[in-house]
Design a protein around this motif. Structure first.
Motif, PDB file in Angstrom:
ATOM      1  N   LEU A  38       9.523   7.828   7.414  1.00 35.89           N
ATOM      2  CA  LEU A  38       8.653   8.725   6.658  1.00 35.89           C
ATOM      3  C   LEU A  38       7.843   7.859   5.707  1.00 35.89           C
ATOM      4  O   LEU A  38       8.356   6.878   5.180  1.00 35.89           O
ATOM      5  N   CYS A  39       6.586   8.220   5.505  1.00 35.06           N
ATOM      6  CA  CYS A  39       5.749   7.405   4.618  1.00 35.06           C
ATOM      7  C   CYS A  39       5.679   8.037   3.239  1.00 35.06           C
ATOM      8  O   CYS A  39       5.647   9.256   3.092  1.00 35.06           O
ATOM      9  N   VAL A  40       5.698   7.161   2.248  1.00 32.43           N
ATOM     10  CA  VAL A  40       5.764   7.568   0.845  1.00 32.43           C
ATOM     11  C   VAL A  40       4.663   6.820   0.095  1.00 32.43           C
ATOM     12  O   VAL A  40       4.398   5.643   0.393  1.00 32.43           O
ATOM     13  N   ASP A  41       4.027   7.491  -0.855  1.00 35.37           N
ATOM     14  CA  ASP A  41       2.959   6.852  -1.646  1.00 35.37           C
ATOM     15  C   ASP A  41       3.511   5.650  -2.414  1.00 35.37           C
ATOM     16  O   ASP A  41       4.722   5.501  -2.570  1.00 35.37           O
ATOM     17  N   SER A  42       2.591   4.812  -2.918  1.00 38.18           N
ATOM     18  CA  SER A  42       3.020   3.543  -3.507  1.00 38.18           C
ATOM     19  C   SER A  42       3.763   3.713  -4.833  1.00 38.18           C
ATOM     20  O   SER A  42       4.298   2.753  -5.361  1.00 38.18           O
ATOM     21  N   SER A  43       3.830   4.948  -5.357  1.00 36.18           N
ATOM     22  CA  SER A  43       4.668   5.143  -6.540  1.00 36.18           C
ATOM     23  C   SER A  43       6.089   5.537  -6.132  1.00 36.18           C
ATOM     24  O   SER A  43       6.968   5.691  -6.979  1.00 36.18           O
ATOM     25  N   GLY A  44       6.306   5.725  -4.833  1.00 38.87           N
ATOM     26  CA  GLY A  44       7.651   5.994  -4.334  1.00 38.87           C
ATOM     27  C   GLY A  44       8.117   7.419  -4.557  1.00 38.87           C
ATOM     28  O   GLY A  44       9.309   7.688  -4.494  1.00 38.87           O
ATOM     29  N   SER A  45       7.175   8.347  -4.778  1.00 40.66           N
ATOM     30  CA  SER A  45       7.636   9.698  -5.097  1.00 40.66           C
ATOM     31  C   SER A  45       7.255  10.786  -4.103  1.00 40.66           C
ATOM     32  O   SER A  45       8.025  11.727  -3.928  1.00 40.66           O
ATOM     33  N   ASP A  69       0.795  -1.231   0.000  1.00 42.42           N
ATOM     34  CA  ASP A  69       0.000   0.000   0.000  1.00 42.42           C
ATOM     35  C   ASP A  69       0.830   1.285   0.000  1.00 42.42           C
ATOM     36  O   ASP A  69       0.400   2.305  -0.505  1.00 42.42           O
ATOM     37  N   PHE A  70       1.978   1.251   0.644  1.00 39.45           N
ATOM     38  CA  PHE A  70       2.813   2.470   0.727  1.00 39.45           C
ATOM     39  C   PHE A  70       4.234   2.023   1.050  1.00 39.45           C
ATOM     40  O   PHE A  70       4.486   0.822   1.223  1.00 39.45           O
ATOM     41  N   PHE A  71       5.147   2.980   1.094  1.00 38.96           N
ATOM     42  CA  PHE A  71       6.524   2.674   1.504  1.00 38.96           C
ATOM     43  C   PHE A  71       6.849   3.356   2.830  1.00 38.96           C
ATOM     44  O   PHE A  71       6.407   4.497   3.067  1.00 38.96           O
ATOM     45  N   TYR A  72       7.641   2.709   3.652  1.00 42.22           N
ATOM     46  CA  TYR A  72       8.386   3.412   4.697  1.00 42.22           C
ATOM     47  C   TYR A  72       9.749   3.764   4.106  1.00 42.22           C
ATOM     48  O   TYR A  72      10.451   2.874   3.589  1.00 42.22           O
ATOM     49  N   PHE A  73      10.089   5.046   4.197  1.00 46.64           N
ATOM     50  CA  PHE A  73      11.446   5.478   3.864  1.00 46.64           C
ATOM     51  C   PHE A  73      12.144   5.655   5.206  1.00 46.64           C
ATOM     52  O   PHE A  73      11.765   6.511   6.001  1.00 46.64           O
ATOM     53  N   VAL A  74      13.132   4.810   5.462  1.00 47.65           N
ATOM     54  CA  VAL A  74      13.715   4.749   6.806  1.00 47.65           C
ATOM     55  C   VAL A  74      15.126   5.326   6.788  1.00 47.65           C
ATOM     56  O   VAL A  74      15.981   4.884   6.011  1.00 47.65           O
ATOM     57  N   LEU A  75      15.318   6.329   7.643  1.00 48.86           N
ATOM     58  CA  LEU A  75      16.620   6.985   7.780  1.00 48.86           C
ATOM     59  C   LEU A  75      17.209   6.621   9.129  1.00 48.86           C
ATOM     60  O   LEU A  75      16.470   6.486  10.108  1.00 48.86           O
ATOM     61  N   GLN A  76      18.531   6.463   9.184  1.00 44.69           N
ATOM     62  CA  GLN A  76      19.144   6.139  10.480  1.00 44.69           C
ATOM     63  C   GLN A  76      20.203   7.173  10.851  1.00 44.69           C
ATOM     64  O   GLN A  76      20.908   7.697   9.992  1.00 44.69           O
ATOM     65  N   TRP A  77      20.267   7.436  12.157  1.00 44.51           N
ATOM     66  CA  TRP A  77      21.280   8.363  12.653  1.00 44.51           C
ATOM     67  C   TRP A  77      22.545   7.550  12.987  1.00 44.51           C
ATOM     68  O   TRP A  77      22.512   6.681  13.865  1.00 44.51           O
ATOM     69  N   SER A  89       0.794  10.992   4.666  1.00 47.48           N
ATOM     70  CA  SER A  89       0.568  10.676   6.073  1.00 47.48           C
ATOM     71  C   SER A  89       0.689   9.175   6.251  1.00 47.48           C
ATOM     72  O   SER A  89       0.223   8.417   5.399  1.00 47.48           O
ATOM     73  N   CYS A  90       1.297   8.758   7.360  1.00 52.39           N
ATOM     74  CA  CYS A  90       1.496   7.324   7.572  1.00 52.39           C
ATOM     75  C   CYS A  90       0.163   6.642   7.869  1.00 52.39           C
ATOM     76  O   CYS A  90      -0.539   7.026   8.816  1.00 52.39           O
ATOM     77  N   PRO A  91      -0.198   5.607   7.079  1.00 56.53           N
ATOM     78  CA  PRO A  91      -1.406   4.832   7.384  1.00 56.53           C
ATOM     79  C   PRO A  91      -1.259   4.109   8.714  1.00 56.53           C
ATOM     80  O   PRO A  91      -2.236   3.900   9.429  1.00 56.53           O
ATOM     81  N   VAL A  92      -0.055   3.733   9.054  1.00 58.55           N
ATOM     82  CA  VAL A  92       0.226   3.063  10.323  1.00 58.55           C
ATOM     83  C   VAL A  92       1.658   3.421  10.697  1.00 58.55           C
ATOM     84  O   VAL A  92       2.536   3.451   9.837  1.00 58.55           O
ATOM     85  N   LEU A  93       1.845   3.770  11.977  1.00 53.37           N
ATOM     86  CA  LEU A  93       3.189   4.147  12.429  1.00 53.37           C
ATOM     87  C   LEU A  93       3.820   2.966  13.155  1.00 53.37           C
ATOM     88  O   LEU A  93       3.117   2.178  13.786  1.00 53.37           O
TER      89      LEU A  93
END
Ligand SMILES: *[C@@H]1O[C@H](CO)[C@@H](O)[C@H](O)[C@H]1NC(C)=O
Length: 220
Positions: free
Chosen positions: A191-198, A21-29, A202-206
């Motif tokens: 961060l949540c990203v639409d299913s086209s990845g662009s 349904d969507f992507f999580y774009f995950v960044l790490q410190w 808003s996150c459907p689920v956190l």
């Protein structure tokens, strides 16, 4: 009526074909990756910049589940992304030990997550989409605008979320880990990203909360 039924079946087919349904774009410190029990090793390209690095771009479902390892017939092929290597070294460095050229990290992310988005991206498209998202989301700058700096101080979790929400326009997910003294520290930002990845959405689920109300941002 017939048209509606057709449309329904058609859309159902599309959503099955896509499989998420969507992507999580995950960044790490990197400071929090290194300042933990497992420690870290800098990649062969050198000490990464004092900036968030990409962990991955993960297909996810609205119910919280996610597909993984979707296509064993699509192995990671470094020759397909040779034009992105410099940018990947700068933005998607591996910190795991032993030191490496980060390809094992990219291989893992492609096999586990990228192959589940093959309806949207080939391998090159997948890695360049993640780099484009990173360029759009300067989380360190967003935090800095709210006076939150990587200086070993602790900050209110709500201030961290608020600063990123102000920059992205949507509430982020925050994951913490523990430093060697057991303090909660800011480890990853989802961060949540639409299913086209662009585009960010808003996150459907956190992801479930793993932080104390006060969170350390270690220097790196
Ligand atoms: C943060 O703590 C680490 C480890 O104790 C130390 O090496 C580093 O100099 C500190 N950074 C700042 C900005 O105080």
């Amino acid at each position: 009526m017939k048209t509606t039924a057709f449309l329904f079946v058609f859309l159902l087919g599309l959503s099955f074909a896509q499989g998420f349904d969507f992507f999580y774009f995950v960044l790490q410190w990197p400071g929090s990756y290194c300042d933990s029990q497992h420690s870290c090793c800098y990649p062969l390209s050198g000490k990464p910049a004092s900036d968030f690095g990409i962990h991955g771009l993960w297909p996810n479902n609205n119910d919280g589940s996610f597909p993984s390892n979707c296509d064993p017939n699509s192995p990671f092929d470094s020759s397909q992304i040779s034009d992105l290597t410099n940018s990947l070294n700068a933005n998607w460095p591996s910190l795991s030990c032993p030191s490496s050229n980060s390809e094992s990290f990219w291989t893992h992310e492609w096999q586990k997550h990228g192959t589940c988005a093959e309806s949207v991206f080939d391998e090159h498209g997948y890695f360049s989409a993640a780099l484009d998202l990173k360029a759009k989301a300067d989380v360190l700058q967003m935090l800095s605008s709210s006076g939150i700096e990587p200086n070993n101080n602790s900050y209110d979790l709500r201030s961290i979320k608020g600063a990123i929400q102000a920059g992205i326009g949507h509430e982020p997910g925050i994951e913490c880990n523990k430093d060697r003294s057991g303090n909660s520290q800011l480890y990853q930002v989802y961060l949540c990203v639409d299913s086209s990845g662009s585009s960010f959405v808003s996150c459907p689920v956190l992801p479930s909360v793993s932080c104390s109300s006060q969170v350390v941002l270690p220097s790196f």
